[in-house]
Design a protein around this motif. Structure first.
Motif, PDB file in Angstrom:
ATOM      1  N   ASP A  78     -12.491 -68.244 -41.398  1.00 28.36           N
ATOM      2  CA  ASP A  78     -13.184 -66.640 -41.146  1.00 28.36           C
ATOM      3  C   ASP A  78     -14.829 -66.408 -41.610  1.00 28.36           C
ATOM      4  N   HIS A 119     -24.561 -61.493 -33.849  1.00 23.51           N
ATOM      5  CA  HIS A 119     -23.984 -60.234 -34.227  1.00 23.51           C
ATOM      6  C   HIS A 119     -23.934 -60.711 -35.591  1.00 23.51           C
ATOM      7  N   THR A 164     -17.903 -61.354 -38.010  1.00 23.00           N
ATOM      8  CA  THR A 164     -16.986 -61.786 -36.922  1.00 23.00           C
ATOM      9  C   THR A 164     -17.054 -63.232 -36.608  1.00 23.00           C
ATOM     10  N   GLY A 208     -25.284 -56.200 -40.396  1.00 23.94           N
ATOM     11  CA  GLY A 208     -24.931 -55.599 -39.246  1.00 23.94           C
ATOM     12  C   GLY A 208     -26.215 -53.783 -38.895  1.00 23.94           C
TER      13      GLY A 208
END
Length: 145
Positions: free
Chosen positions: A66, A47, A51, A16
């Motif tokens: 995920d 992103h 996420t 990030g």
């Protein structure tokens, strides 16, 4: 020809880490050159994969996975969609691009399939449907959500 130009993810992009003002300005200037030349059709940063989600297909089963995803070197951190005359032209544009990451990075260029690539399998009815969908998608992109 249309090409997708993919900025590969790095450990920094997956963490990030955001670009600084200098890199943002350099990329903004590069994107402005692409637009003025009529090359850039779209472009966005993504992103980190933490996420995101993946959907795995196996027959009629769908499994949602995920993020984050492993194998950072296989992930995409951003993309452009370009209209160019040739792969060589796309490579020349990428050579002019500022390094999109803080450290070492890699950009991949891949041509998009065009309707003619599908031959006789793309019947006149399917071609007409594709054209309707493309026109509808372009209209949707210009409407506020």
């Amino acid at each position: 020809m249309r090409v997708m130009v993919m900025v590969k993810a790095t450990s920094d992009s997956e963490a990030g880490t955001m670009p600084g003002t200098e890199l943002l300005a350099a990329m903004g200037n590069f994107n402005e050159e692409l637009v003025k030349a009529g090359v850039m059709l779209a472009g966005e940063g993504l992103h980190p994969s933490a996420t995101g989600k993946r959907v795995r297909f196996s027959g009629s089963q769908r499994t949602v996975i995920d993020g984050p995803f492993t194998e950072t070197k296989e992930l995409v951190a951003g993309f452009w969609l370009w209209q160019v005359k040739s792969m060589e032209e796309a490579v020349e544009w990428v050579r002019r691009c500022p390094n999109p990451m803080i450290g070492d990075s890699e950009i991949e260029i891949r041509p998009l399939f065009e309707a003619d690539d599908f031959g006789a399998e793309l019947t006149p009815e399917l071609r007409a449907q594709e054209e309707r969908l493309r026109a509808g998608a372009e209209g949707a992109a210009n409407r506020p959500r």
